[in-house]
Design a protein around this motif. Sequence first.
Motif, short mmCIF file in Angstrom:
data_model
loop_
_atom_site.label_atom_id
_atom_site.label_comp_id
_atom_site.label_asym_id
_atom_site.label_seq_id
_atom_site.Cartn_x
_atom_site.Cartn_y
_atom_site.Cartn_z
N LEU A 37 30.79 68.40 29.43
CA LEU A 37 30.72 67.03 29.64
C LEU A 37 30.97 66.37 28.37
CD1 LEU A 37 26.95 67.65 30.88
CD2 LEU A 37 29.06 67.02 32.35
N PRO A 38 31.34 65.07 28.65
CA PRO A 38 31.90 64.13 27.42
C PRO A 38 30.41 64.07 26.66
CG PRO A 38 31.63 62.83 29.32
CD PRO A 38 31.26 64.56 29.71
N ALA A 39 30.56 63.52 25.39
CA ALA A 39 29.51 63.22 24.23
C ALA A 39 28.82 62.15 25.17
CB ALA A 39 30.47 62.40 23.16
N PRO A 40 27.39 61.98 24.71
CA PRO A 40 26.57 60.96 25.39
C PRO A 40 27.15 59.68 25.26
CG PRO A 40 25.29 62.93 24.15
CD PRO A 40 26.82 63.09 23.79
N ALA A 41 27.64 59.40 24.08
CA ALA A 41 28.18 57.97 23.80
C ALA A 41 29.65 58.06 24.01
CB ALA A 41 27.61 57.38 22.52
N GLN A 42 30.21 56.98 24.59
CA GLN A 42 31.58 56.75 24.87
C GLN A 42 32.28 56.36 23.27
OE1 GLN A 42 33.93 53.38 26.88
NE2 GLN A 42 32.98 54.92 28.71
N THR A 43 33.40 57.13 23.09
CA THR A 43 34.05 57.00 21.93
C THR A 43 35.46 56.02 22.02
OG1 THR A 43 35.26 59.00 21.69
CG2 THR A 43 33.11 59.12 20.96
N VAL A 44 35.87 55.74 20.95
CA VAL A 44 36.97 54.99 20.75
C VAL A 44 38.20 55.92 21.22
CG1 VAL A 44 38.73 53.67 19.36
CG2 VAL A 44 36.39 53.22 19.25
N ALA A 45 38.16 57.00 20.86
CA ALA A 45 39.12 58.00 20.98
C ALA A 45 39.25 58.43 22.58
CB ALA A 45 38.86 59.56 20.37
N GLU A 46 38.03 58.61 23.04
CA GLU A 46 38.05 58.88 24.61
C GLU A 46 38.49 57.79 25.45
OE1 GLU A 46 34.17 59.77 27.89
OE2 GLU A 46 33.94 59.01 25.78
N VAL A 47 38.27 56.54 25.21
CA VAL A 47 38.91 55.56 25.75
C VAL A 47 40.56 55.18 25.77
CG1 VAL A 47 38.97 52.91 25.84
CG2 VAL A 47 36.86 53.81 25.48
N ALA A 48 41.21 55.55 24.41
CA ALA A 48 42.30 55.63 24.02
C ALA A 48 43.05 56.82 25.12
CB ALA A 48 42.49 55.89 22.70
N ARG A 49 42.13 57.87 25.00
CA ARG A 49 42.93 59.04 25.85
C ARG A 49 42.96 58.77 27.25
NH1 ARG A 49 39.37 61.11 28.51
NH2 ARG A 49 38.39 62.96 27.32
N ALA A 50 41.67 58.09 27.87
CA ALA A 50 42.01 57.67 29.38
C ALA A 50 43.01 56.60 29.57
CB ALA A 50 40.26 57.01 29.64
N ALA A 51 43.22 55.43 28.62
CA ALA A 51 44.11 54.50 28.73
C ALA A 51 45.54 55.16 29.18
CB ALA A 51 43.94 53.66 27.65
N ALA A 52 45.72 56.15 28.02
CA ALA A 52 47.21 56.85 28.00
C ALA A 52 47.42 57.50 29.33
CB ALA A 52 47.15 57.99 26.98
N LEU A 53 46.41 57.88 30.08
CA LEU A 53 46.79 58.50 31.47
C LEU A 53 46.73 57.57 32.59
CD1 LEU A 53 43.87 61.47 31.26
CD2 LEU A 53 46.54 61.61 31.06
N VAL A 54 46.68 56.21 32.49
CA VAL A 54 46.56 55.18 33.50
C VAL A 54 47.99 55.12 33.79
CG1 VAL A 54 46.13 52.95 34.25
CG2 VAL A 54 44.54 54.27 32.75
N PRO A 55 48.73 55.04 35.16
CA PRO A 55 49.92 54.77 35.44
C PRO A 55 50.23 53.51 35.10
CG PRO A 55 48.98 56.10 37.06
CD PRO A 55 47.71 55.63 36.12
N ALA A 56 51.71 53.23 34.96
CA ALA A 56 52.07 51.83 34.48
C ALA A 56 51.99 50.83 35.37
CB ALA A 56 53.47 52.01 33.77
N ASP A 57 52.22 50.96 36.66
CA ASP A 57 52.22 50.06 37.73
C ASP A 57 50.76 49.89 38.14
OD1 ASP A 57 52.20 51.52 40.84
OD2 ASP A 57 52.87 52.77 39.08
N ASP A 58 50.68 48.81 38.85
CA ASP A 58 49.47 48.29 39.20
C ASP A 58 48.80 49.06 40.33
OD1 ASP A 58 48.64 46.04 37.41
OD2 ASP A 58 49.62 44.57 38.90
#
Length: 304
Positions: A163-184
């Motif tokens: 499970l992820p850490a109880p509190a969301q981290t900056v690194a976690e958001v950055a990792r998630a953002a890197a996976l988001v496809p480029a097109d809408d």
Amino acid sequence: MPTPAAPPPAPVVDPVAPVLAWYDEHARELPWRAPDRTPWGVLVSEVMLQQTPVARVEPAWRAWLERWPTPADLAAAPTSDVLRAWDRLGYPRRALRLQECARVLVERHGGHVPDDEAALLTLPGIGAYTAAAVRAFAFGRRAVVLDTNVRRVLARAVDGVALPAPAQTVAEVARAAALVPADDATAARWAQASMELGALVCTARAPRCPQCPLASSCRWLAAGRPDDAHAHRRRAQPWAGTDRQVRGRVMALLRGAPEPVPAAALSDAWPDTAQRDRCVRSLVADGLVAELDTPDGPAYALPA
């Protein structure tokens, strides 16, 4: 005798394509995903779904949108009607924030839900997750949608932890953002698909790993599904006897009362006078209950 070397971690495989293919086959038909959905309907669904299961939300959402199909309709409604319609969805302050949000939409946005994430974040009760979700699900735009389900999928498949850490981290958001496809369009589908995978397959307590499209590349599964390293920080919140239960009892009593309820009659909601009075004061402070002066003494009702 030397200790055998640990097996290498599973390689990180781009999860987007397999999850989208799975979603195309297994997505639930929910009314806020229908082609005729409105941005307002999506926003209402996201507020209702906070800490409330889909099975309870769906009938309430349908009734709500039938009664108040636009922000202007909800903005003009009596607050007492709004709280009664919210009924047992829980956390009734969400109902107040939703009505406040509707009023701001009418006053500042012409009664329409904006598609700009910064503008969405200025609305009452709308945080980072909800703003991103509305942008993706209502308008089909690229956004980093990171709810509990998505966090869990990525923690297991990419990070190899239960499970992820109880509190969301900056690194976690950055990792998630890197996976988001480029097109809408693909980004919006990825947001919905990864969330659906976490809700239906990669669940917190009983994950169905054999049915998961990421089973062959999931680092957590490859590591033998190790236990949650943060388990000691995840305490189940008690319910029985808590102030939250008392507040719910008082709200239920007032929702069902056609007239203001005298203070003495609140004992029907909870017998402990000190705890009940404390909870009633907190409900008044939150704007969920109105205290009235009557010839017979104080009485309580839902706000007008």
